[in-house]
Design a protein around this motif. Sequence first.
Motif, short mmCIF file in Angstrom:
data_model
loop_
_atom_site.label_atom_id
_atom_site.label_comp_id
_atom_site.label_asym_id
_atom_site.label_seq_id
_atom_site.Cartn_x
_atom_site.Cartn_y
_atom_site.Cartn_z
N ARG A 394 0.83 -1.20 0.00
CA ARG A 394 0.00 0.00 0.00
C ARG A 394 0.88 1.26 0.00
O ARG A 394 0.56 2.24 -0.70
CB ARG A 394 -0.91 -0.01 1.22
CG ARG A 394 -1.85 1.20 1.30
CD ARG A 394 -2.67 1.19 2.56
NE ARG A 394 -3.33 2.48 2.76
CZ ARG A 394 -3.92 2.85 3.89
NH1 ARG A 394 -3.96 2.01 4.93
NH2 ARG A 394 -4.48 4.04 3.98
N ALA A 395 1.97 1.24 0.76
CA ALA A 395 2.87 2.40 0.81
C ALA A 395 3.45 2.70 -0.57
O ALA A 395 3.53 3.86 -0.99
CB ALA A 395 3.99 2.13 1.82
N VAL A 396 3.81 1.65 -1.28
CA VAL A 396 4.35 1.82 -2.63
C VAL A 396 3.26 2.35 -3.56
O VAL A 396 3.48 3.29 -4.35
CB VAL A 396 4.92 0.49 -3.16
CG1 VAL A 396 5.29 0.62 -4.64
CG2 VAL A 396 6.13 0.06 -2.34
N ARG A 397 2.08 1.76 -3.45
CA ARG A 397 0.97 2.14 -4.34
C ARG A 397 0.55 3.59 -4.13
O ARG A 397 0.27 4.32 -5.10
CB ARG A 397 -0.20 1.20 -4.09
CG ARG A 397 -1.36 1.36 -5.06
CD ARG A 397 -2.39 0.24 -4.89
NE ARG A 397 -2.95 0.18 -3.54
CZ ARG A 397 -2.68 -0.78 -2.65
NH1 ARG A 397 -1.84 -1.76 -2.98
NH2 ARG A 397 -3.24 -0.78 -1.45
N GLU A 398 0.54 4.02 -2.89
CA GLU A 398 0.05 5.38 -2.57
C GLU A 398 1.17 6.41 -2.46
O GLU A 398 0.90 7.60 -2.28
CB GLU A 398 -0.75 5.34 -1.27
CG GLU A 398 -2.00 4.46 -1.35
CD GLU A 398 -2.77 4.41 -0.04
OE1 GLU A 398 -2.41 5.17 0.88
OE2 GLU A 398 -3.72 3.60 0.06
N GLY A 399 2.43 5.93 -2.54
CA GLY A 399 3.55 6.84 -2.43
C GLY A 399 3.68 7.47 -1.06
O GLY A 399 4.07 8.64 -0.94
N ARG A 400 3.35 6.72 -0.02
CA ARG A 400 3.39 7.24 1.35
C ARG A 400 4.41 6.45 2.17
O ARG A 400 4.84 5.36 1.80
CB ARG A 400 1.99 7.13 1.99
CG ARG A 400 0.94 7.97 1.26
CD ARG A 400 -0.46 7.64 1.72
NE ARG A 400 -0.67 8.05 3.12
CZ ARG A 400 -1.77 7.75 3.80
NH1 ARG A 400 -2.74 7.00 3.25
NH2 ARG A 400 -1.91 8.17 5.06
N HIS A 401 4.77 7.02 3.31
CA HIS A 401 5.75 6.39 4.21
C HIS A 401 5.06 5.30 5.02
O HIS A 401 3.93 5.45 5.47
CB HIS A 401 6.36 7.45 5.13
CG HIS A 401 7.65 7.03 5.76
ND1 HIS A 401 7.71 6.15 6.83
CD2 HIS A 401 8.94 7.37 5.49
CE1 HIS A 401 8.97 5.97 7.18
NE2 HIS A 401 9.74 6.71 6.38
N LEU A 402 5.77 4.21 5.22
CA LEU A 402 5.21 3.07 5.96
C LEU A 402 4.81 3.49 7.37
O LEU A 402 3.77 3.05 7.88
CB LEU A 402 6.25 1.94 6.00
CG LEU A 402 5.79 0.58 6.54
CD1 LEU A 402 4.67 0.00 5.69
CD2 LEU A 402 6.98 -0.39 6.57
N ALA A 403 5.62 4.33 8.00
CA ALA A 403 5.31 4.77 9.36
C ALA A 403 4.04 5.61 9.41
O ALA A 403 3.32 5.61 10.42
CB ALA A 403 6.49 5.56 9.93
N GLU A 404 3.76 6.31 8.33
CA GLU A 404 2.55 7.13 8.26
C GLU A 404 1.29 6.27 8.21
O GLU A 404 0.26 6.61 8.79
CB GLU A 404 2.63 8.04 7.03
CG GLU A 404 1.42 8.93 6.82
CD GLU A 404 1.47 9.67 5.49
OE1 GLU A 404 0.42 10.23 5.11
OE2 GLU A 404 2.53 9.66 4.83
N LEU A 405 1.39 5.14 7.53
CA LEU A 405 0.23 4.26 7.38
C LEU A 405 0.02 3.36 8.59
O LEU A 405 -1.08 2.83 8.80
CB LEU A 405 0.42 3.37 6.14
CG LEU A 405 0.51 4.08 4.79
CD1 LEU A 405 0.82 3.07 3.69
CD2 LEU A 405 -0.80 4.81 4.48
N LEU A 406 1.05 3.18 9.40
CA LEU A 406 1.02 2.18 10.47
C LEU A 406 -0.07 2.45 11.52
O LEU A 406 -0.82 1.51 11.86
CB LEU A 406 2.40 2.09 11.13
CG LEU A 406 2.55 1.01 12.20
CD1 LEU A 406 2.29 -0.38 11.62
CD2 LEU A 406 3.95 1.07 12.82
#
Length: 466
Positions: A394-406
């Motif tokens: 999801r982080a790759v798909r949305e271009g977001r940081h993994l820590a932000e999504l956690l």
Amino acid sequence: MSVSIFDSFLTTGDMIAVFDDAAIVQAMLRFEQALAAAQAEEGVIPAAAARAIAGVCNAQLYDIPALIAASRRAGSLAIPLVKELTHTVGLYDKECAAWVHWGSTSQDVVDTAMVLATRDALALIEASLARLCDSLLALAAAHVDTPVLARTLMQPAQVTSFGWKVLGWTAPLLRARARLREAAARALRLQLGGAVGTLAVLDEHGDAVAQRVAHELGLQTADAPWHTQRDEWVRLGMEIAVLTGSLGKLATDLALMAQGEVGELAEPSGQGRGGSSAMPHKRNPVSAMIALAAAGRAPQHAAALLQAMGQQHERGLGNWQAELAEWPPLFIGAHGALQALNDAFDGLTVDTARMRANIDALQGLIFAEALSIALAAAIGRPAAHAFVETLSQRAVREGRHLAELLPEAIAAHDDLRERCDMAALQALFDPAVAAAPARRLAVRQLAQLRSQLRQEAASSTMESAR
């Protein structure tokens, strides 16, 4: 020894001089002078003959290009040299000329000369290697706390310590240094066996003469003449080849980290260093280039030495001669690589900000394993792995940081919501925390390697005193 312009470009003038034609001829004459002196002291030849021989053992008295040309017809450089030495002694005293090269053979002269040259070559290697190891240890000490990307299969993997990475370059060089000393102690021995290795002409004086010759030349005697027993000699060559390979590893990493897209390291620039004939902006890693060229050629020289070991009976036909030709290039390449890398590390630029930026640019994905292990305590490893894998995608798909999504993902997970310490999980994304295991290893190995260097220095001092 003459080298091409392209060989000269890849090495140093000091190492070329060690194996220069005049240097080898002078080393051969040193053997002849020491042999005559030893035989005179043992009463084998007249003292006047030894003095007469010593008086003309100067390479400047001889036409070296003519000797080389004659050696092609004779089959050995020693044959025309001994002929000319005998002739020159005879110009002053014909009776003394009869004692030149008494009881020796061509291979005794050439092999011992190569031992003397190799000893000088190893002194250059040792000095350059010590300098490089000192620079690397200082660099490692300065950067034990510096996070940098570790890369496996040429791809970003996890975070490590730059100091730990540098020690990974240094440790093989220190091992090479120790093993070169060990191999040299076994290989740098006098060669004196006479026609077939029995010292028949010297009869009962053979051992005493050999001891005196060795002492005069600062060498140890061998257990027996090693005309076709090339194992210890070739092992020394192999250690030079392995050293060159380790320098190639260092140069590979240096070049990759100096790529513009990476930009974590840079060799010194200015005054035309690393420039381009077409592109003014270029900053080419020329030190890495020279070391890589040496590492690329060393395996062929090493293989040729191994191939040449099957020497026939008591003197090799063709293979000994091939070995002689392959020997200097190993040292010439190794010293060129060492000097080039010393030049690089004398003025290396370490861009710690770029190292951190390269870590940050990966959207936290390089911390995925650490996150998965932390979550495994709550939901088991397979489930944690699947959870983090989905979140990474999801982080790759949305271009977001993994820590932000956690936080959102944890809140939505029934088993993790009440069982996770979010602050502890967020700390996993701190590069300094991620580099801590490498830092611990670096601190420990740095102390070990420094201790090893001190012990070697003390040992060298004691040997010099003896």
